[in-house]
Design a protein around this motif. Sequence first.
Motif, PDB file in Angstrom:
ATOM      1  N   ASN A   1     -10.161  -8.231   0.803  1.00 58.00           N
ATOM      2  CA  ASN A   1      -9.876  -9.004  -0.411  1.00 58.00           C
ATOM      3  C   ASN A   1     -11.077  -9.167  -1.332  1.00 58.00           C
ATOM      4  O   ASN A   1     -10.917  -9.542  -2.489  1.00 58.00           O
ATOM      5  CB  ASN A   1      -9.310 -10.381  -0.054  1.00 58.00           C
ATOM      6  N   ASP A   2     -12.282  -8.871  -0.850  1.00 63.66           N
ATOM      7  CA  ASP A   2     -13.489  -9.066  -1.647  1.00 63.66           C
ATOM      8  C   ASP A   2     -13.991  -7.811  -2.357  1.00 63.66           C
ATOM      9  O   ASP A   2     -14.972  -7.874  -3.090  1.00 63.66           O
ATOM     10  CB  ASP A   2     -14.618  -9.611  -0.760  1.00 63.66           C
ATOM     11  N   VAL A   3     -13.350  -6.673  -2.146  1.00 65.75           N
ATOM     12  CA  VAL A   3     -13.859  -5.426  -2.726  1.00 65.75           C
ATOM     13  C   VAL A   3     -13.463  -5.273  -4.197  1.00 65.75           C
ATOM     14  O   VAL A   3     -12.506  -5.886  -4.663  1.00 65.75           O
ATOM     15  CB  VAL A   3     -13.416  -4.181  -1.920  1.00 65.75           C
ATOM     16  N   ASP A   4     -14.222  -4.416  -4.899  1.00 61.19           N
ATOM     17  CA  ASP A   4     -13.970  -4.140  -6.320  1.00 61.19           C
ATOM     18  C   ASP A   4     -13.106  -2.899  -6.529  1.00 61.19           C
ATOM     19  O   ASP A   4     -12.553  -2.700  -7.605  1.00 61.19           O
ATOM     20  CB  ASP A   4     -15.294  -3.885  -7.053  1.00 61.19           C
ATOM     21  N   LEU A   5     -13.036  -2.035  -5.507  1.00 64.19           N
ATOM     22  CA  LEU A   5     -12.363  -0.748  -5.624  1.00 64.19           C
ATOM     23  C   LEU A   5     -11.945  -0.309  -4.226  1.00 64.19           C
ATOM     24  O   LEU A   5     -12.707  -0.482  -3.271  1.00 64.19           O
ATOM     25  CB  LEU A   5     -13.330   0.282  -6.226  1.00 64.19           C
ATOM     26  N   ILE A   6     -10.738   0.248  -4.125  1.00 64.47           N
ATOM     27  CA  ILE A   6     -10.255   0.756  -2.836  1.00 64.47           C
ATOM     28  C   ILE A   6      -9.997   2.251  -2.975  1.00 64.47           C
ATOM     29  O   ILE A   6      -9.281   2.683  -3.884  1.00 64.47           O
ATOM     30  CB  ILE A   6      -8.962   0.033  -2.394  1.00 64.47           C
ATOM     31  N   ILE A   7     -10.581   3.019  -2.068  1.00 68.87           N
ATOM     32  CA  ILE A   7     -10.405   4.473  -2.050  1.00 68.87           C
ATOM     33  C   ILE A   7      -9.663   4.811  -0.761  1.00 68.87           C
ATOM     34  O   ILE A   7     -10.151   4.521   0.335  1.00 68.87           O
ATOM     35  CB  ILE A   7     -11.767   5.182  -2.122  1.00 68.87           C
ATOM     36  N   VAL A   8      -8.464   5.389  -0.908  1.00 75.95           N
ATOM     37  CA  VAL A   8      -7.600   5.641   0.244  1.00 75.95           C
ATOM     38  C   VAL A   8      -7.324   7.124   0.433  1.00 75.95           C
ATOM     39  O   VAL A   8      -7.341   7.893  -0.523  1.00 75.95           O
ATOM     40  CB  VAL A   8      -6.251   4.886   0.111  1.00 75.95           C
ATOM     41  N   PRO A   9      -7.027   7.506   1.670  1.00 73.64           N
ATOM     42  CA  PRO A   9      -6.572   8.871   1.919  1.00 73.64           C
ATOM     43  C   PRO A   9      -5.094   8.970   1.546  1.00 73.64           C
ATOM     44  O   PRO A   9      -4.407   7.959   1.431  1.00 73.64           O
ATOM     45  CB  PRO A   9      -6.774   9.036   3.427  1.00 73.64           C
ATOM     46  N   ALA A  10      -4.611  10.172   1.374  1.00 77.84           N
ATOM     47  CA  ALA A  10      -3.189  10.395   1.101  1.00 77.84           C
ATOM     48  C   ALA A  10      -2.838  11.824   1.465  1.00 77.84           C
ATOM     49  O   ALA A  10      -3.693  12.709   1.454  1.00 77.84           O
ATOM     50  CB  ALA A  10      -2.879  10.132  -0.368  1.00 77.84           C
TER      51      ALA A  10
ATOM     52  N   ARG B   1       2.341   6.945  -3.552  1.00 78.30           N
ATOM     53  CA  ARG B   1       1.523   7.548  -2.505  1.00 78.30           C
ATOM     54  C   ARG B   1       2.364   7.847  -1.273  1.00 78.30           C
ATOM     55  O   ARG B   1       3.160   7.020  -0.855  1.00 78.30           O
ATOM     56  CB  ARG B   1       0.397   6.587  -2.122  1.00 78.30           C
ATOM     57  N   MET B   2       2.142   9.018  -0.712  1.00 78.66           N
ATOM     58  CA  MET B   2       2.690   9.326   0.601  1.00 78.66           C
ATOM     59  C   MET B   2       1.501   9.532   1.525  1.00 78.66           C
ATOM     60  O   MET B   2       0.665  10.412   1.302  1.00 78.66           O
ATOM     61  CB  MET B   2       3.553  10.591   0.583  1.00 78.66           C
ATOM     62  N   GLY B   3       1.423   8.678   2.535  1.00 75.43           N
ATOM     63  CA  GLY B   3       0.340   8.782   3.508  1.00 75.43           C
ATOM     64  C   GLY B   3       0.728   9.713   4.638  1.00 75.43           C
ATOM     65  O   GLY B   3       1.641  10.542   4.505  1.00 75.43           O
ATOM     66  N   TRP B   4       0.072   9.505   5.778  1.00 72.72           N
ATOM     67  CA  TRP B   4       0.295  10.393   6.919  1.00 72.72           C
ATOM     68  C   TRP B   4       1.278   9.829   7.926  1.00 72.72           C
ATOM     69  O   TRP B   4       1.455  10.371   9.002  1.00 72.72           O
ATOM     70  CB  TRP B   4      -1.038  10.746   7.566  1.00 72.72           C
ATOM     71  N   GLY B   5       1.936   8.715   7.601  1.00 73.54           N
ATOM     72  CA  GLY B   5       3.081   8.289   8.386  1.00 73.54           C
ATOM     73  C   GLY B   5       2.932   7.078   9.278  1.00 73.54           C
ATOM     74  O   GLY B   5       3.867   6.714   9.970  1.00 73.54           O
ATOM     75  N   ARG B   6       1.800   6.431   9.253  1.00 76.06           N
ATOM     76  CA  ARG B   6       1.645   5.268  10.125  1.00 76.06           C
ATOM     77  C   ARG B   6       1.748   3.945   9.367  1.00 76.06           C
ATOM     78  O   ARG B   6       1.888   2.899   9.966  1.00 76.06           O
ATOM     79  CB  ARG B   6       0.343   5.369  10.894  1.00 76.06           C
ATOM     80  N   GLY B   7       1.636   3.984   8.058  1.00 72.51           N
ATOM     81  CA  GLY B   7       1.874   2.798   7.231  1.00 72.51           C
ATOM     82  C   GLY B   7       0.738   1.797   7.134  1.00 72.51           C
ATOM     83  O   GLY B   7       0.915   0.725   6.567  1.00 72.51           O
ATOM     84  N   TYR B   8      -0.431   2.115   7.656  1.00 70.39           N
ATOM     85  CA  TYR B   8      -1.541   1.155   7.638  1.00 70.39           C
ATOM     86  C   TYR B   8      -1.918   0.735   6.218  1.00 70.39           C
ATOM     87  O   TYR B   8      -2.053  -0.457   5.930  1.00 70.39           O
ATOM     88  CB  TYR B   8      -2.771   1.741   8.340  1.00 70.39           C
TER      89      TYR B   8
END
Length: 192
Positions: free
Chosen positions: A119-128, A137-144
Amino acid sequence: MQPIVSNLKRALRAELRERRRTRTSTERAEATEAFTQNLIALTLENKATFVACYLSAPNEPNTRPYLNWAFENGVRTLFPITREDGLLDWAHGDGESEVEGLFGTPEPVGELLGPIAINDVDLIIVPAAAIDVTGMRMGWGRGYFDKTLGSMKKCPPVYAVIYDDELIDAVPREVHDQPVNGIVTPTRILSF
């Protein structure tokens, strides 16, 4: 209806995994340099001083050089740690020291923080695996990441790191799936 969507996702993920697996080392090296430059530009553009980012696995877009830049330039980083209950814990790390996580993915060595640390970050970089032209976004299937992003009251910008050919017209969508604000590819930064 849900089994059809699930089967479509499974087939698309298999195709995307194979594409990533067969990229040449030259393609990966060129893409890594470009990903790094675009991730740095995104961080500077957002004036982000605290970033949540994943540690890339061998077939994923390589975030390691970007994380080295962040460390060298005083940008604090937070890394996801998978839990058996489907949630993510977080840890600070140096982007280098790692262990194998629950699903064989790299995770940082560092003090374990709870799920709300993000909750304290300025930017979130995620895999997809893929992103569609609407930002879904479609991830790799675990929903985290879907669970994490869906539970945040005030979410900072979220960008997925994908190869150019992983931006597609439409991804199969389920009710829990979460969109992103943009993508970072080797050739561009695109906001939705």
